[in-house]
Design a protein around this motif. Structure first.
Motif, mmCIF file in Angstrom:
data_model
loop_
_atom_site.group_PDB
_atom_site.id
_atom_site.type_symbol
_atom_site.label_atom_id
_atom_site.label_comp_id
_atom_site.label_asym_id
_atom_site.label_seq_id
_atom_site.Cartn_x
_atom_site.Cartn_y
_atom_site.Cartn_z
ATOM 1 N N GLN A 70 0.805 -1.216 0.000
ATOM 2 C CA GLN A 70 0.000 0.000 0.000
ATOM 3 C C GLN A 70 0.840 1.270 0.000
ATOM 4 O OE1 GLN A 70 -2.670 -0.319 3.339
ATOM 5 N NE2 GLN A 70 -3.824 -2.015 2.443
ATOM 6 N N ARG A 71 2.043 1.185 0.550
ATOM 7 C CA ARG A 71 2.861 2.388 0.707
ATOM 8 C C ARG A 71 3.979 2.521 -0.339
ATOM 9 N NH1 ARG A 71 0.139 5.943 3.998
ATOM 10 N NH2 ARG A 71 -0.672 4.835 5.839
ATOM 11 N N PHE A 72 4.432 1.398 -0.881
ATOM 12 C CA PHE A 72 5.596 1.445 -1.750
ATOM 13 C C PHE A 72 5.312 0.743 -3.071
ATOM 14 C CE2 PHE A 72 7.093 1.617 2.617
ATOM 15 C CZ PHE A 72 7.904 2.748 2.584
ATOM 16 N N LEU A 73 6.100 1.100 -4.084
ATOM 17 C CA LEU A 73 5.935 0.555 -5.431
ATOM 18 C C LEU A 73 7.310 0.155 -5.961
ATOM 19 C CD1 LEU A 73 4.196 0.103 -8.022
ATOM 20 C CD2 LEU A 73 4.706 2.477 -8.622
ATOM 21 N N VAL A 96 2.828 7.881 -4.545
ATOM 22 C CA VAL A 96 2.275 9.215 -4.378
ATOM 23 C C VAL A 96 0.889 9.083 -3.759
ATOM 24 C CG1 VAL A 96 3.602 10.160 -6.284
ATOM 25 C CG2 VAL A 96 1.340 9.182 -6.723
ATOM 26 N N LYS A 97 0.378 10.178 -3.235
ATOM 27 C CA LYS A 97 -0.886 10.133 -2.497
ATOM 28 C C LYS A 97 -2.027 9.627 -3.365
ATOM 29 C CE LYS A 97 -3.873 12.964 0.425
ATOM 30 N NZ LYS A 97 -4.108 14.319 1.010
ATOM 31 N N ASP A 98 -2.079 10.046 -4.635
ATOM 32 C CA ASP A 98 -3.173 9.628 -5.511
ATOM 33 C C ASP A 98 -3.090 8.159 -5.887
ATOM 34 O OD1 ASP A 98 -4.091 12.208 -5.443
ATOM 35 O OD2 ASP A 98 -3.124 12.810 -7.323
#
Length: 309
Positions: free
Chosen positions: A13-16, A26-28
């Motif tokens: 959910q937080r990293f890619l 990013v937030k979006d």
């Protein structure tokens, strides 16, 4: 292991992963708050925001009776995630209560759709509807929606200057609510002497958005009733509900969850309501009736010290 799986979900959910590198999303690009894990200690807790105040956890919804001459007993408790809007809990609470009668709620629980649905359950849902948010409705001497004539059968709208609409389209709003969008021809609007009182667009004609006929007529009727003194007197009975939340917070600290998980937090809310009912029943049996909305000690002291004339 469950803990490892939670850690994996948080990372996703937080990293890619971008090739051989890992970057923060990013937030979006993050998942919506309703499904995002906000705490590794309680994976069901969600972030909520209301009236400028944010918190992590849950919401408690209390339903009490307000019959004159009887104690204000809490008859229903609902616990939801903090990210769930108040208005989204109305239908399930009607199903749980399962009885006809009168329901007084604040603006967070009212919508035209829920008022109509409550009527199907034999419940009169009384609460203030939000006003029209368009700039025309907030500016004096302008043309808001009430100045237009709607021909539902012909699917056409006539403006105050006698011009008719050129398009009538059915759609859904951002909240998936059925709406109707109506537009007027640009040529007619550009030549209109009252154009500045109607629209600020420099490239298109006036556009209107409103609910389908049943919901629209109910909306206009309810907004008119809210200005009547009888409606205000009826709705004033709800003032004690805010005192219920304040009492639950001061006596039982309901704003702080003692357990982890929605089910256990719901148990805390039920025990809190039970404790309040015992206190209220004891006060009623001893002749102590509630005085309405709660006032601070400083306000009560000021009233006692203010000389009367």
């Amino acid at each position: 292991m469950p803990a490892v799986d939670v850690l994996r979900q948080v990372w996703v959910q937080r990293f890619l992963r971008n090739g051989t590198t890992v970057q923060r999303r990013v937030k979006d690009d993050e998942p919506p708050g309703a499904v995002r894990i906000c705490s590794p200690y309680d994976t069901q807790a969600r972030y909520g925001h209301k009236r400028g105040h944010g918190w992590l956890g849950y919401k408690a919804h209390l339903t009490e009776v307000c019959t004159p001459g009887s104690p204000q007993i809490i008859v229903h408790v609902a616990s939801t995630e903090a990210s769930l809007a108040d208005v989204e809990t109305v239908t399930s609470r009607h199903d749980d209560l399962g009885q006809e009668g009168l329901a007084l709620v604040d603006a967070g629980y009212t919508s035209v759709g829920h008022i109509l649905t409550a009527a199907e359950h034999g419940i009169d849902l009384i609460g203030p509807l939000p006003p029209d948010s368009g700039w025309q409705a907030r500016t004096p001497d302008t043309y808001d929606l009430t100045h237009f004539t709607i021909d539902w059968d012909a699917q056409q709208v006539t403006c105050p200057q006698g011009k008719t609409s050129c398009a009538w389209r059915h759609g859904v709003s951002r909240d998936q609510v059925p709406i109707i969008r109506v537009t007027f021809p640009p040529v007619g609007c550009f030549r209109c002497p009252d154009r500045l009182r109607c629209t600020r667009s420099g490239t298109s004609g006036r556009c209107l958005t409103f609910r389908p006929r049943t919901a629209y007529e109910a909306q206009q009727r309810i907004r008119a009733q809210q200005a009547i003194a009888e409606w205000k007197h009826l709705y004033a009975q709800r003032s004690g509900a805010e005192g219920t939340i304040a009492q639950a917070s001061r006596r039982s600290d309901i704003h702080h969850a003692r357990y982890r998980g929605l089910e256990r937090t719901h148990l805390q809310h039920i025990l809190t309501a039970l404790a309040q009912n015992i206190v209220r029943a004891d006060a009623w049996l001893n002749g102590s009736t509630p005085s309405g909305s709660w006032t601070t000690r400083l306000t009560r002291l000021h009233r006692r010290l203010t000389p009367s004339t």
